[in-house]
Design a protein around this motif. Structure first.
Motif, PDB file in Angstrom:
ATOM      1  N   THR A   1       0.845  -1.206   0.000  1.00 59.99           N
ATOM      2  CA  THR A   1       0.000   0.000   0.000  1.00 59.99           C
ATOM      3  C   THR A   1       0.870   1.241   0.000  1.00 59.99           C
ATOM      4  OG1 THR A   1      -0.119  -0.120   2.410  1.00 59.99           O
ATOM      5  CG2 THR A   1      -1.903  -1.141   1.202  1.00 59.99           C
ATOM      6  N   SER A   2       0.301   2.355  -0.430  1.00 67.47           N
ATOM      7  CA  SER A   2       1.042   3.602  -0.590  1.00 67.47           C
ATOM      8  C   SER A   2       1.405   4.206   0.761  1.00 67.47           C
ATOM      9  CB  SER A   2       0.201   4.601  -1.393  1.00 67.47           C
ATOM     10  OG  SER A   2       0.817   5.858  -1.429  1.00 67.47           O
ATOM     11  N   ASN A   3       2.614   4.760   0.813  1.00 67.78           N
ATOM     12  CA  ASN A   3       3.091   5.450   2.021  1.00 67.78           C
ATOM     13  C   ASN A   3       3.195   6.958   1.802  1.00 67.78           C
ATOM     14  OD1 ASN A   3       3.457   3.038   3.519  1.00 67.78           O
ATOM     15  ND2 ASN A   3       5.379   2.651   2.396  1.00 67.78           N
ATOM     16  N   LYS A   4       2.526   7.447   0.791  1.00 70.01           N
ATOM     17  CA  LYS A   4       2.646   8.868   0.434  1.00 70.01           C
ATOM     18  C   LYS A   4       2.164   9.778   1.548  1.00 70.01           C
ATOM     19  CE  LYS A   4       1.312  12.173  -3.139  1.00 70.01           C
ATOM     20  NZ  LYS A   4       0.564  12.380  -4.404  1.00 70.01           N
ATOM     21  N   ALA A   5       1.011   9.465   2.155  1.00 74.16           N
ATOM     22  CA  ALA A   5       0.447  10.326   3.200  1.00 74.16           C
ATOM     23  C   ALA A   5       1.333  10.374   4.446  1.00 74.16           C
ATOM     24  CB  ALA A   5      -0.963   9.859   3.566  1.00 74.16           C
ATOM     25  N   PRO A   6       1.763   9.208   5.028  1.00 71.98           N
ATOM     26  CA  PRO A   6       2.603   9.294   6.227  1.00 71.98           C
ATOM     27  C   PRO A   6       3.964   9.924   5.957  1.00 71.98           C
ATOM     28  CG  PRO A   6       2.355   7.019   5.517  1.00 71.98           C
ATOM     29  CD  PRO A   6       1.379   7.811   4.750  1.00 71.98           C
ATOM     30  N   LEU A   7       4.554   9.682   4.750  1.00 71.87           N
ATOM     31  CA  LEU A   7       5.843  10.300   4.434  1.00 71.87           C
ATOM     32  C   LEU A   7       5.706  11.809   4.246  1.00 71.87           C
ATOM     33  CD1 LEU A   7       7.353   7.620   2.006  1.00 71.87           C
ATOM     34  CD2 LEU A   7       8.000   8.076   4.392  1.00 71.87           C
ATOM     35  N   SER A   8       4.432  12.281   4.067  1.00 70.35           N
ATOM     36  CA  SER A   8       4.180  13.720   3.985  1.00 70.35           C
ATOM     37  C   SER A   8       3.886  14.312   5.350  1.00 70.35           C
ATOM     38  CB  SER A   8       3.009  13.998   3.042  1.00 70.35           C
ATOM     39  OG  SER A   8       3.284  13.506   1.753  1.00 70.35           O
ATOM     40  N   GLY A   9       3.851  13.481   6.383  1.00 71.37           N
ATOM     41  CA  GLY A   9       3.613  13.969   7.743  1.00 71.37           C
ATOM     42  C   GLY A   9       2.188  13.768   8.233  1.00 71.37           C
ATOM     43  N   ASP A  10       1.350  13.053   7.482  1.00 70.08           N
ATOM     44  CA  ASP A  10      -0.044  12.847   7.874  1.00 70.08           C
ATOM     45  C   ASP A  10      -0.273  11.407   8.331  1.00 70.08           C
ATOM     46  OD1 ASP A  10      -0.721  15.450   7.153  1.00 70.08           O
ATOM     47  OD2 ASP A  10      -1.054  14.853   5.060  1.00 70.08           O
ATOM     48  N   SER A  11      -1.180  11.268   9.315  1.00 69.44           N
ATOM     49  CA  SER A  11      -1.613   9.946   9.754  1.00 69.44           C
ATOM     50  C   SER A  11      -2.941   9.623   9.062  1.00 69.44           C
ATOM     51  CB  SER A  11      -1.802   9.913  11.273  1.00 69.44           C
ATOM     52  OG  SER A  11      -0.575  10.170  11.932  1.00 69.44           O
ATOM     53  N   VAL A  12      -3.109   8.351   8.636  1.00 71.57           N
ATOM     54  CA  VAL A  12      -4.308   7.961   7.906  1.00 71.57           C
ATOM     55  C   VAL A  12      -4.867   6.659   8.474  1.00 71.57           C
ATOM     56  CG1 VAL A  12      -3.672   9.099   5.747  1.00 71.57           C
ATOM     57  CG2 VAL A  12      -2.895   6.776   6.170  1.00 71.57           C
ATOM     58  N   ILE A  13      -6.221   6.549   8.345  1.00 70.38           N
ATOM     59  CA  ILE A  13      -6.927   5.311   8.697  1.00 70.38           C
ATOM     60  C   ILE A  13      -7.719   4.895   7.474  1.00 70.38           C
ATOM     61  CG2 ILE A  13      -8.661   4.258  10.186  1.00 70.38           C
ATOM     62  CD1 ILE A  13      -8.016   6.373  12.293  1.00 70.38           C
ATOM     63  N   PHE A  14      -7.620   3.597   7.094  1.00 68.38           N
ATOM     64  CA  PHE A  14      -8.328   3.127   5.903  1.00 68.38           C
ATOM     65  C   PHE A  14      -8.497   1.620   5.993  1.00 68.38           C
ATOM     66  CE2 PHE A  14      -3.832   2.975   5.077  1.00 68.38           C
ATOM     67  CZ  PHE A  14      -3.602   1.835   4.330  1.00 68.38           C
ATOM     68  N   ILE A  15      -9.340   1.120   5.091  1.00 63.12           N
ATOM     69  CA  ILE A  15      -9.526  -0.332   4.971  1.00 63.12           C
ATOM     70  C   ILE A  15      -8.908  -0.755   3.644  1.00 63.12           C
ATOM     71  CG2 ILE A  15     -11.209  -2.206   4.780  1.00 63.12           C
ATOM     72  CD1 ILE A  15     -13.119  -0.575   6.467  1.00 63.12           C
ATOM     73  N   GLY A  16      -7.995  -1.694   3.712  1.00 66.73           N
ATOM     74  CA  GLY A  16      -7.301  -2.129   2.500  1.00 66.73           C
ATOM     75  C   GLY A  16      -6.860  -3.572   2.594  1.00 66.73           C
TER      76      GLY A  16
ATOM     77  N   GLU B   1      -7.831  -8.492   3.988  1.00 65.13           N
ATOM     78  CA  GLU B   1      -8.448  -7.185   4.224  1.00 65.13           C
ATOM     79  C   GLU B   1      -8.340  -6.821   5.703  1.00 65.13           C
ATOM     80  OE1 GLU B   1     -12.337  -5.129   2.421  1.00 65.13           O
ATOM     81  OE2 GLU B   1     -12.782  -6.562   4.013  1.00 65.13           O
ATOM     82  N   ALA B   2      -7.987  -5.562   5.976  1.00 64.80           N
ATOM     83  CA  ALA B   2      -7.781  -5.131   7.357  1.00 64.80           C
ATOM     84  C   ALA B   2      -8.094  -3.662   7.495  1.00 64.80           C
ATOM     85  CB  ALA B   2      -6.343  -5.404   7.783  1.00 64.80           C
ATOM     86  N   VAL B   3      -8.411  -3.282   8.744  1.00 65.39           N
ATOM     87  CA  VAL B   3      -8.547  -1.871   9.105  1.00 65.39           C
ATOM     88  C   VAL B   3      -7.146  -1.398   9.468  1.00 65.39           C
ATOM     89  CG1 VAL B   3      -9.622  -0.198  10.629  1.00 65.39           C
ATOM     90  CG2 VAL B   3     -10.875  -2.246   9.944  1.00 65.39           C
ATOM     91  N   LYS B   4      -6.615  -0.448   8.688  1.00 69.43           N
ATOM     92  CA  LYS B   4      -5.210  -0.069   8.818  1.00 69.43           C
ATOM     93  C   LYS B   4      -5.058   1.370   9.277  1.00 69.43           C
ATOM     94  CE  LYS B   4      -3.734  -3.134   5.055  1.00 69.43           C
ATOM     95  NZ  LYS B   4      -2.953  -3.215   3.801  1.00 69.43           N
ATOM     96  N   ALA B   5      -3.932   1.625   9.934  1.00 70.48           N
ATOM     97  CA  ALA B   5      -3.549   2.983  10.313  1.00 70.48           C
ATOM     98  C   ALA B   5      -2.062   3.144  10.050  1.00 70.48           C
ATOM     99  CB  ALA B   5      -3.867   3.239  11.775  1.00 70.48           C
ATOM    100  N   LYS B   6      -1.674   4.252   9.404  1.00 71.28           N
ATOM    101  CA  LYS B   6      -0.268   4.536   9.122  1.00 71.28           C
ATOM    102  C   LYS B   6       0.089   5.901   9.673  1.00 71.28           C
ATOM    103  CE  LYS B   6       0.567   1.694   5.031  1.00 71.28           C
ATOM    104  NZ  LYS B   6       1.177   1.658   3.682  1.00 71.28           N
ATOM    105  N   THR B   7       1.293   6.002  10.255  1.00 73.72           N
ATOM    106  CA  THR B   7       1.757   7.273  10.812  1.00 73.72           C
ATOM    107  C   THR B   7       3.253   7.390  10.599  1.00 73.72           C
ATOM    108  OG1 THR B   7       1.660   8.686  12.769  1.00 73.72           O
ATOM    109  CG2 THR B   7       2.202   6.365  13.145  1.00 73.72           C
ATOM    110  N   PRO B   8       3.803   8.610  10.447  1.00 74.38           N
ATOM    111  CA  PRO B   8       5.250   8.764  10.189  1.00 74.38           C
ATOM    112  C   PRO B   8       6.092   8.505  11.439  1.00 74.38           C
ATOM    113  CG  PRO B   8       4.185  10.900  10.321  1.00 74.38           C
ATOM    114  CD  PRO B   8       3.080   9.885  10.364  1.00 74.38           C
ATOM    115  N   ILE B   9       7.340   8.077  11.219  1.00 72.20           N
ATOM    116  CA  ILE B   9       8.317   7.890  12.303  1.00 72.20           C
ATOM    117  C   ILE B   9       9.355   8.990  12.155  1.00 72.20           C
ATOM    118  CG2 ILE B   9      10.025   6.337  13.345  1.00 72.20           C
ATOM    119  CD1 ILE B   9       8.468   4.002  12.147  1.00 72.20           C
TER     120      ILE B   9
ATOM    121  N   SER C   1       3.006   1.086  10.467  1.00 73.85           N
ATOM    122  CA  SER C   1       1.713   0.634   9.946  1.00 73.85           C
ATOM    123  C   SER C   1       1.175  -0.470  10.852  1.00 73.85           C
ATOM    124  CB  SER C   1       1.875   0.107   8.514  1.00 73.85           C
ATOM    125  OG  SER C   1       0.650  -0.390   8.032  1.00 73.85           O
ATOM    126  N   VAL C   2      -0.067  -0.301  11.332  1.00 71.25           N
ATOM    127  CA  VAL C   2      -0.717  -1.269  12.221  1.00 71.25           C
ATOM    128  C   VAL C   2      -2.054  -1.649  11.611  1.00 71.25           C
ATOM    129  CG1 VAL C   2      -1.664  -1.700  14.511  1.00 71.25           C
ATOM    130  CG2 VAL C   2       0.432  -0.342  14.260  1.00 71.25           C
TER     131      VAL C   2
END
Length: 541
Positions: A117-132, A138-146, A158-159
């Motif tokens: 999956t794309s890491n564009k949003a977290p690498l831009s500094g944003d946290s996102v929640i989505f189903i992918g 299929e999972a409910v996912k959350a990504k955040t930058p380190i 990514s969790v």
């Protein structure tokens, strides 16, 4: 053959049970669907927020941040990520660098490979929640930058929680909601039977067709009664009225009873519940016999009033014809009496040999009558009004009262919409009163003068007499029902009938005192919106 297997239509009891059960089941289904949708959204929202919280905790772990500078980051990050995954209950925790290369994964063989999956949003500094979809499904996912100590983004945390786990939790809640719906259905089924059974008892176990038939029978019986019959509540609400009652009362028989004479009689009946009342009353310009019987709910409580209204002479049309015949008889009697006197005079002149005087007397009488007829025919359009005025002229001669007409009078602009019967009632009563008033006060010098005009928007007539006159107190007395100076049961209604007839025409009357006598003035509008033509009245009848 098809008729043998044709389903019988359920009765009212069955229809009510089916209706209540159908509404109940539909409501329960809608509630289950609505609650399931709400629970689904809530759990997904909560799971996504939980995944984001875990992802942020992982991203802030100093051991993971420091491991990014090691020669082999995955060897240090993988054990830490797996421990955190087991402690938080997440299905996977993936740590990836800026290029998307995994440093941790539940499946070790996926380490070192690029994330799907794309890491564009977290690498831009944003946290996102989505189903992918991912490697695990299929999972409910959350990504955040380190971030490193300098605040630079060095990777992505990514969790994810697999949706099959979420769906199992949702299913458990749906089962609970369905259980409550089933309980409501179990309570609703006997409730539906109870309500249907109670309604059937209240309507005497009758089916709708039977109720309709019974109502039609009752209505047919009521309509077939020749007398006017009404049922009135103590609050003057009309509960039922047959055709005769509607014909007599007109607009007074709609909704709430408004006829003042009947309301007064009903009030008397309410104050005397044990008394049967039979009264003679003036209703809508006609005299009726009214019988009142109370409906007693208890020994002293009245739940309603039954009124039976009969024409004064049993048949209203016959009564009207009798009145007209009596008027014509009076006119003929007056003419007969007058002409008898003139014939006697003429006979005396002939016996005395006064032939020239006899001829002059005959010529004078013919000219006088012809002049009156010619004048009225040329100045009044309606022949019924001409006839009543000629009758009053003959009555005046019999009473030795001089009756004169203003030579400039005319009623030629007489609309067809005005009911001349009401006009005859008005002017006939007023002229009779003027003749009697002047005759009683002046005797042989009694005089009545008539003038009428159609100028403007109204028909106006002045009736002047040289009688005693009338004070305001006398006027208030004489214009009440039954007031009279004559000791006769038929007197005392003339002026009241006149007032009602004038109100039907939309007109008004005025009284003016003269030096001698009284002047009564009537004004009838030509364009009253309530007027109808004779043809319209016949079609309505």
């Amino acid at each position: 053959m098809s008729k043998l297997f044709k389903l019988k239509r359920p009765g009212l009891f069955g229809q009510m049970v089916l209706l209540v059960l159908t509404v109940l089941i539909l409501c329960i289904l809608l509630i289950i669907i609505s609650f399931s949708s709400i629970i689904d959204q809530m759990i997904e929202r909560t799971t996504g927020q939980q995944a984001l919280t875990v992802a942020e905790l992982v991203a802030e772990n100093n051991s993971i941040i420091d491991a990014f500078d090691a020669e082999h980051p995955a060897q240090l990050i993988q054990p830490i990520a797996e421990k955190l995954r087991e402690r938080t209950g997440a299905d996977y925790i993936v740590i990836a660098n800026e290029d998307g290369i995994r440093y941790s994964h539940p499946y070790p063989d996926q380490i070192g490979k690029e994330t799907e999956t794309s890491n564009k949003a977290p690498l831009s500094g944003d946290s996102v929640i989505f189903i992918g979809n991912g490697v695990l499904g299929e999972a409910v996912k959350a990504k955040t930058p380190i971030y490193d100590e300098a605040g630079t983004i060095i990777g992505v945390s990514s969790v994810g929680f697999l949706t099959n786990e979420v769906e199992s939790r949702i299913f458990v809640y749906q089962l609970r909601v369905a259980a409550f719906g089933g309980l409501a259905l179990l309570i609703g089924i006997p409730g539906a039977f109870y309500i249907a059974r109670r309604v059937k008892r209240l309507i005497f176990n009758l089916e709708p067709e039977e109720i309709s038939h019974a109502f039609s029978e009752k209505q047919a019986i009521l309509e077939s009664i020749g007398d006017a019959t009404l049922a009135i509540s103590p609050a003057f609400q009309i509960l039922s009225a047959n055709k005769k009652a509607r014909d007599i009362l007109g607009e007074h028989a709609e909704g709430t009873l408004t006829e003042p004479h009947l309301k007064a009689l009903i009030r008397t009946a309410l104050q005397n519940p044990n008394r049967l009342i039979q009264e003679q009353s003036l209703i809508c310009n006609s005299i009726y016999i009214v019988d009142i019987s109370p409906i007693l709910a208890e020994e002293t409580a009245i739940s309603g009033i039954v009124l039976t209204i009969r024409p004064f002479s049993e048949v209203e049309d016959l009564a009207n014809e009798l009145i007209e015949i009596r008027q014509h008889a009076n006119h003929i009697r007056a003419q007969t009496h007058e002409y008898l006197n003139k014939l006697n005079t003429l006979n005396g002149l002939l016996l005395l040999g006064r032939y020239e005087e006899a001829k002059a007397f005959m010529k004078m009488e013919v000219q006088e009558l012809q002049q009156t007829v010619t004048f009225l025919m040329s100045t009044i359009k309606d022949p019924l009004i001409v006839a009543v005025l000629l009758g009053k002229v003959n009555r005046a001669k019999e009473m030795k009262v001089s009756i004169t007409f203003d030579e400039n009078s005319q009623w030629l602009d007489f609309p067809d919409t005005i009911q001349s019967e009401h006009v005859v009632t008005v002017i006939g009563n007023l002229i009779d009163n003027a003749l009697e008033a002047s005759s009683e006060w002046k005797g042989k010098n009694a005089a009545v003068h008539l003038s009428f005009t159609d100028y403007g928007d109204e028909l106006v007539m002045d009736i002047e007499d040289n009688g005693k006159g009338m004070t305001s107190e006398e006027e208030a007395y004489f214009f009440t029902e039954g007031a009279t100076t004559k000791n006769h049961p038929q007197h005392g209604l003339g002026l009241t009938i006149m007032q009602h007839a004038l109100s039907q025409l939309g007109g008004e009357w005025y009284r003016t005192n003269r030096l001698e006598g009284t002047c009564m003035t009537i004004a009838i509008p030509k364009n009253n919106p309530e007027h109808t033509t004779a043809e319209e009245r016949e079609n309505h009848d």
